[in-house]
Design a protein around this motif. Sequence first.
Motif, PDB file in Angstrom:
ATOM      1  N   ASN A  42       0.815  -1.217   0.000  1.00  0.00           N
ATOM      2  CA  ASN A  42       0.000   0.000   0.000  1.00  0.00           C
ATOM      3  C   ASN A  42       0.847   1.264   0.000  1.00  0.00           C
ATOM      4  N   ARG A  43       2.026   1.229   0.636  1.00  0.00           N
ATOM      5  CA  ARG A  43       2.902   2.402   0.649  1.00  0.00           C
ATOM      6  C   ARG A  43       3.651   2.589  -0.661  1.00  0.00           C
ATOM      7  N   SER A  44       3.791   1.526  -1.423  1.00  0.00           N
ATOM      8  CA  SER A  44       4.631   1.581  -2.631  1.00  0.00           C
ATOM      9  C   SER A  44       4.047   2.467  -3.729  1.00  0.00           C
ATOM     10  N   GLY A  45       2.734   2.677  -3.701  1.00  0.00           N
ATOM     11  CA  GLY A  45       2.086   3.465  -4.745  1.00  0.00           C
ATOM     12  C   GLY A  45       1.730   2.665  -5.986  1.00  0.00           C
ATOM     13  N   ILE A  46       2.016   1.375  -5.980  1.00  0.00           N
ATOM     14  CA  ILE A  46       1.783   0.563  -7.175  1.00  0.00           C
ATOM     15  C   ILE A  46       0.302   0.429  -7.501  1.00  0.00           C
ATOM     16  N   LEU A  47      -0.570   0.566  -6.477  1.00  0.00           N
ATOM     17  CA  LEU A  47      -2.002   0.353  -6.716  1.00  0.00           C
ATOM     18  C   LEU A  47      -2.609   1.420  -7.618  1.00  0.00           C
ATOM     19  N   LYS A  48      -1.934   2.571  -7.752  1.00  0.00           N
ATOM     20  CA  LYS A  48      -2.490   3.615  -8.629  1.00  0.00           C
ATOM     21  C   LYS A  48      -2.518   3.161 -10.078  1.00  0.00           C
ATOM     22  N   ASP A  49      -1.726   2.147 -10.411  1.00  0.00           N
ATOM     23  CA  ASP A  49      -1.714   1.612 -11.775  1.00  0.00           C
ATOM     24  C   ASP A  49      -2.805   0.566 -11.994  1.00  0.00           C
ATOM     25  N   TYR A  50      -3.567   0.253 -10.931  1.00  0.00           N
ATOM     26  CA  TYR A  50      -4.605  -0.774 -11.018  1.00  0.00           C
ATOM     27  C   TYR A  50      -5.911  -0.203 -10.442  1.00  0.00           C
ATOM     28  N   PRO A  51      -6.574   0.650 -11.195  1.00  0.00           N
ATOM     29  CA  PRO A  51      -7.713   1.419 -10.656  1.00  0.00           C
ATOM     30  C   PRO A  51      -8.930   0.584 -10.291  1.00  0.00           C
ATOM     31  N   ASN A  52      -9.039  -0.640 -10.780  1.00  0.00           N
ATOM     32  CA  ASN A  52     -10.204  -1.463 -10.460  1.00  0.00           C
ATOM     33  C   ASN A  52     -10.073  -2.199  -9.133  1.00  0.00           C
ATOM     34  N   ILE A  53      -8.908  -2.078  -8.488  1.00  0.00           N
ATOM     35  CA  ILE A  53      -8.667  -2.760  -7.211  1.00  0.00           C
ATOM     36  C   ILE A  53      -8.937  -1.784  -6.070  1.00  0.00           C
ATOM     37  N   ASP A  54      -9.776  -2.202  -5.104  1.00  0.00           N
ATOM     38  CA  ASP A  54     -10.145  -1.337  -3.983  1.00  0.00           C
ATOM     39  C   ASP A  54      -9.074  -1.267  -2.902  1.00  0.00           C
ATOM     40  N   GLY A  55      -8.143  -2.183  -2.898  1.00  0.00           N
ATOM     41  CA  GLY A  55      -7.075  -2.140  -1.913  1.00  0.00           C
ATOM     42  C   GLY A  55      -6.542  -3.523  -1.612  1.00  0.00           C
ATOM     43  N   VAL A  56      -5.419  -3.554  -0.900  1.00  0.00           N
ATOM     44  CA  VAL A  56      -4.827  -4.792  -0.398  1.00  0.00           C
ATOM     45  C   VAL A  56      -4.955  -4.733   1.119  1.00  0.00           C
ATOM     46  N   VAL A  57      -5.685  -5.690   1.703  1.00  0.00           N
ATOM     47  CA  VAL A  57      -6.085  -5.586   3.107  1.00  0.00           C
ATOM     48  C   VAL A  57      -5.623  -6.807   3.894  1.00  0.00           C
ATOM     49  N   PRO A  58      -4.975  -6.580   5.062  1.00  0.00           N
ATOM     50  CA  PRO A  58      -4.597  -7.710   5.920  1.00  0.00           C
ATOM     51  C   PRO A  58      -5.739  -8.127   6.839  1.00  0.00           C
ATOM     52  N   PHE A  59      -5.857  -9.420   7.085  1.00  0.00           N
ATOM     53  CA  PHE A  59      -6.842  -9.957   8.017  1.00  0.00           C
ATOM     54  C   PHE A  59      -6.125 -10.887   8.984  1.00  0.00           C
ATOM     55  N   THR A  60      -5.864 -10.381  10.176  1.00  0.00           N
ATOM     56  CA  THR A  60      -5.141 -11.142  11.187  1.00  0.00           C
ATOM     57  C   THR A  60      -6.062 -11.449  12.359  1.00  0.00           C
ATOM     58  N   HIS A  61      -5.676 -12.420  13.178  1.00  0.00           N
ATOM     59  CA  HIS A  61      -6.524 -12.832  14.302  1.00  0.00           C
ATOM     60  C   HIS A  61      -5.657 -13.400  15.416  1.00  0.00           C
ATOM     61  N   GLY A  62      -6.285 -13.773  16.522  1.00  0.00           N
ATOM     62  CA  GLY A  62      -5.544 -14.174  17.703  1.00  0.00           C
ATOM     63  C   GLY A  62      -5.543 -15.646  18.001  1.00  0.00           C
ATOM     64  N   THR A  63      -5.892 -16.463  17.040  1.00  0.00           N
ATOM     65  CA  THR A  63      -5.959 -17.902  17.298  1.00  0.00           C
ATOM     66  C   THR A  63      -5.228 -18.658  16.184  1.00  0.00           C
ATOM     67  N   GLY A  64      -5.567 -19.947  15.966  1.00  0.00           N
ATOM     68  CA  GLY A  64      -4.899 -20.770  14.962  1.00  0.00           C
ATOM     69  C   GLY A  64      -3.971 -21.796  15.557  1.00  0.00           C
ATOM     70  N   CYS A  65      -3.669 -21.660  16.857  1.00  0.00           N
ATOM     71  CA  CYS A  65      -2.868 -22.649  17.577  1.00  0.00           C
ATOM     72  C   CYS A  65      -3.300 -22.603  19.039  1.00  0.00           C
ATOM     73  N   GLY A  66      -2.758 -23.519  19.864  1.00  0.00           N
ATOM     74  CA  GLY A  66      -3.228 -23.597  21.236  1.00  0.00           C
ATOM     75  C   GLY A  66      -4.689 -23.964  21.292  1.00  0.00           C
ATOM     76  N   MET A  67      -5.124 -24.794  20.346  1.00  0.00           N
ATOM     77  CA  MET A  67      -6.531 -25.164  20.213  1.00  0.00           C
ATOM     78  C   MET A  67      -6.607 -26.615  19.781  1.00  0.00           C
TER      79      MET A  67
END
Length: 507
Positions: free
Chosen positions: A147-172
């Motif tokens: 997102n900081r690189s500015g590369i997305l300005k060359d791809y106007p149909n893309i709304d963004g690159v978004v991270p989805f993190t969480h607090g689990t996945g192990c210890g379960m």
Amino acid sequence: MSTPRTLRLHDADNVIIAVDSVSRGVELAGGVSARAAIPRGHKVANQSIPAGQPIRKFGQVIGFAKGDIAAGDWVHEHNVVLHDFERDYAFASEATPDTGLLPGESAATFQGFRRADGRVGTRNYIGILSSVNCSATVVDFIADEVNRSGILKDYPNIDGVVPFTHGTGCGMGSKGEEFDILARTQWGYASHPNFAAVLVIGLGCEVFQIPRLRDMYGIVEGPHFQSLTIQETGGTRRSIAAGVARIKEMLPFANASVRETVPASELTLALQCGGSDGYSGLTANPALGSAVDLLVRHGGTAILSETPEIFGAEHLLTRRAESEEVGRKIVDLIEWWTRYAARTGGELNNNPSPGNKAGGLTTILEKSLGAVAKGGTSTLRGVYRYAERIDRKGFVYMDTPGYDPVAATGQVAGGANMLCFTTGRGSAYGCKPTPSIKLATNSDLFSRMEEDMDLNCGDILDGVSIEEKGREIFRLVLDIASGARSKSELLGYGRNEFVPWQIGAVM
């Protein structure tokens, strides 16, 4: 001095609602004099209520008088108690056909992204998901670098690159309900129509293994789905570099998606309320319910959720169920939640929150009766587990906790491509990849938090009809589904609101 406005919602009610603040001694409509100062949104007894007798609002029981309540008394938690009482579930007794478009009514449309599997997105994101909390930092760093690189300005149909993190996945546990919920949630996001492409990143040794996810859902990697682990890639810096490279490879594929005209039947609308107040069940919730009925008439889908917040109002849903089998699923959920709360030393009656109470909600029954109004009047077509793919059109129910981020995460994983969120106290919330539309229950909130609120429903108290406001909400849903930005999107919300339900023991 004008008489403060009040509302009596049903002929059977023995309380009225103070639309405006009421001073002690003021005479109200109906000849009742206030025996105390009554905050706006709160309840006033419009007749004497003997100790132990039901208190009724919406024509329904919301609690019982702790002691004798005189006409004109403020009715709130100081003089209201809860105890069990009989409910008539009357399964399927009020189910009616969803009749479809009215004569002369045109089919509604919006501009959406048609995906390869036939589903339709309202946004065109690239998502980066962590399989485990141990990979969350790498996921964030990859998204930040792209997102900081500015590369997305060359791809106007893309709304963004978004991270989805969480607090689990192990210890379960590696099997059972807890694992299945996380698997459904992760796959629901990875295959969501609001994503053009998804990258999943793991540590490598966690319980929630990416190869197992691929095997469970028959995932074949390609331009729309990629994965890597930090351990196999060679550590943090190499994983960030590899992740950025993968995203750059996905950009042309994602940018090739373009909006096209599609019917409103392709919308799946999640229904949420948070920071509720005494106006929620009078304005925004029934107006949203009216919009839901419109959407269902146009062939779309709406998802009501938050099982702890339908407690006490479940009989209204069982009556609208299309069959006794569907209705009994609602009762089974209430019974499961009662046992679940007891195991953890809690009770469903612990709701409402302090903010809800300050806004005029006294009991969970009162809160639930107002919350169910979001679902309109259409027939209940199905009941789903948390994060389960919604495969029926019309009005449906999904089992979720009442906590908004967890509830909405399950609805989005189930396929919701739009979300409407009613609030009376003011909730700061967004929900990438699904646009969240905020509906204010009162005009004071709307004026104080206008940057966060998309629509004011408080003018219903000034004479705007529920039906008119419902049509306004429906038009707004179509506009934002077509690419207009909601207030939470403009503010940048949605990065931290991915919160899968952690139902089991953390080990």
